[in-house]
Design an enzyme around this catalytic site. Sequence first.
Site, PDB file in Angstrom:
ATOM      1  N   CYS A 240      -0.307   7.004  -6.701  1.00 12.80           N
ATOM      2  CA  CYS A 240       0.883   6.223  -6.335  1.00 12.80           C
ATOM      3  C   CYS A 240       0.688   4.758  -6.721  1.00 12.80           C
ATOM      4  O   CYS A 240       1.568   4.138  -7.326  1.00 12.80           O
ATOM      5  CB  CYS A 240       1.134   6.365  -4.831  1.00 12.80           C
ATOM      6  SG  CYS A 240       2.625   5.523  -4.265  1.00 12.80           S
ATOM      7  N   CYS A 241      -0.494   4.196  -6.405  1.00 13.38           N
ATOM      8  CA  CYS A 241      -0.791   2.801  -6.778  1.00 13.38           C
ATOM      9  C   CYS A 241      -0.796   2.635  -8.299  1.00 13.38           C
ATOM     10  O   CYS A 241      -0.367   1.604  -8.814  1.00 13.38           O
ATOM     11  CB  CYS A 241      -2.154   2.369  -6.219  1.00 13.38           C
ATOM     12  SG  CYS A 241      -2.142   1.894  -4.481  1.00 13.38           S
TER      13      CYS A 241
ATOM     14  N   CYS B 138       1.951  -2.114   1.263  1.00 13.34           N
ATOM     15  CA  CYS B 138       3.145  -1.272   1.336  1.00 13.34           C
ATOM     16  C   CYS B 138       3.258  -0.657   2.739  1.00 13.34           C
ATOM     17  O   CYS B 138       2.256  -0.361   3.384  1.00 13.34           O
ATOM     18  CB  CYS B 138       3.066  -0.154   0.304  1.00 13.34           C
ATOM     19  SG  CYS B 138       3.170  -0.719  -1.406  1.00 13.34           S
TER      20      CYS B 138
ATOM     21  N   CYS C  49       1.385   2.591   3.828  1.00 10.01           N
ATOM     22  CA  CYS C  49      -0.085   2.495   3.771  1.00 10.01           C
ATOM     23  C   CYS C  49      -0.636   1.356   4.615  1.00 10.01           C
ATOM     24  O   CYS C  49      -1.780   0.940   4.431  1.00 10.01           O
ATOM     25  CB  CYS C  49      -0.525   2.335   2.322  1.00 10.01           C
ATOM     26  SG  CYS C  49       0.084   3.657   1.260  1.00 10.01           S
TER      27      CYS C  49
ATOM     28  N   CYS D 144      -6.092  -1.431  -4.323  1.00 10.98           N
ATOM     29  CA  CYS D 144      -5.049  -0.702  -5.033  1.00 10.98           C
ATOM     30  C   CYS D 144      -5.376  -0.414  -6.487  1.00 10.98           C
ATOM     31  O   CYS D 144      -4.678   0.349  -7.130  1.00 10.98           O
ATOM     32  CB  CYS D 144      -3.735  -1.469  -4.930  1.00 10.98           C
ATOM     33  SG  CYS D 144      -3.823  -3.109  -5.641  1.00 10.98           S
TER      34      CYS D 144
HETATM   35  S1  SF4 Z   1      -0.054   0.910  -1.364  1.00 11.32           S
HETATM   36 FE1  SF4 Z   1       0.678   2.976  -0.804  1.00 11.32          FE
HETATM   37  S2  SF4 Z   1       2.895   3.051  -1.186  1.00 11.32           S
HETATM   38 FE2  SF4 Z   1       2.025   1.202  -2.175  1.00 11.32          FE
HETATM   39  S3  SF4 Z   1       1.695   1.822  -4.254  1.00 11.32           S
HETATM   40 FE3  SF4 Z   1      -0.251   2.148  -3.198  1.00 11.32          FE
HETATM   41  S4  SF4 Z   1      -0.201   4.256  -2.369  1.00 11.32           S
HETATM   42 FE4  SF4 Z   1       1.878   3.720  -3.052  1.00 11.32          FE
END
Ligand code: SF4
Length: 264
Positions: free
Chosen positions: A131-132, A216, A219, A242
């Site tokens: 996701c990151c 985010c 998280c 991240c």
């Molecule tokens: S911090 Fe969480 S929601 Fe944000 S990009 Fe990374 S995994 Fe995705």
Amino acid sequence: MNELARIRDRIDTGPRFAEADAVRLNRLFRGTDTLEMLETVLKERMAGDVAVVSSFGAESAVLLHLVSRVDPTVPVLFLETGKHFSETLAYRDQLVERLGLKDLRNLAPNAEELTKKDESGLRWSYDPDGCCEIRKVKPLAKALLGFDASITGRKAFQASTRATLPRFEIDTTDEQGRLKINPLIDWSPERLAAYIAEHDLPPHPLVAEGYPSIGCMPCTSKVAPGEDPRSGRWKGWDKTECGIHAPGQEGPASELPPGFDPVF
Ligand code: SF4
């Protein structure tokens, strides 16, 4: 040819920066006050085209304020992941207005890739690294292609692996020879707090609500008083950052005081 001229010549003629340039810059600015260093680097264009990378997190106001005092037109890159707290977006807008920042750039993930790899929007729940990668690492890498250097808000006290980071280093996340500038690397929590008080900088609204480190929304969890501030990030996952800095450049934060974000 003096050091300044040598570095300028390097930017004009060479492939961005090499390790030797970072060494020269560190030597040139050894013992120089942070604001004075930023003034010289930005006004003399010693690092070429520069952008600030900001999370608009708990302590981002200090770096942004310093840069705004020198040149409010410096581009500020914000990773608009689509997963931020509404308070962070409001804080971003508040700081931009208050500091007179002229060039905020919201970096969104690639829409096609998002549809393909995170259609449900829930990738954070089963693959936060992935996701990151989609929402932070790739958009930032793409945006930085247009710059010779980036300015980060990293501090030595935030993590053991940041303890020896220099003010100037080569960004090893790609092979562009981009410079990474860490103006606050030698700042202590006390110095940051004093700067915030002296300039009456607004705090991120979520710090007072128990979020000493803000990323985010999915998280980021609240942290109890006295608990490790970073324990609220990616809770339950073996993940502390991240991925926008090269592997090995980051490590676990130690003795991080409330209000100081270990990420960025
Ligand atoms: S911090 Fe969480 S929601 Fe944000 S990009 Fe990374 S995994 Fe995705």
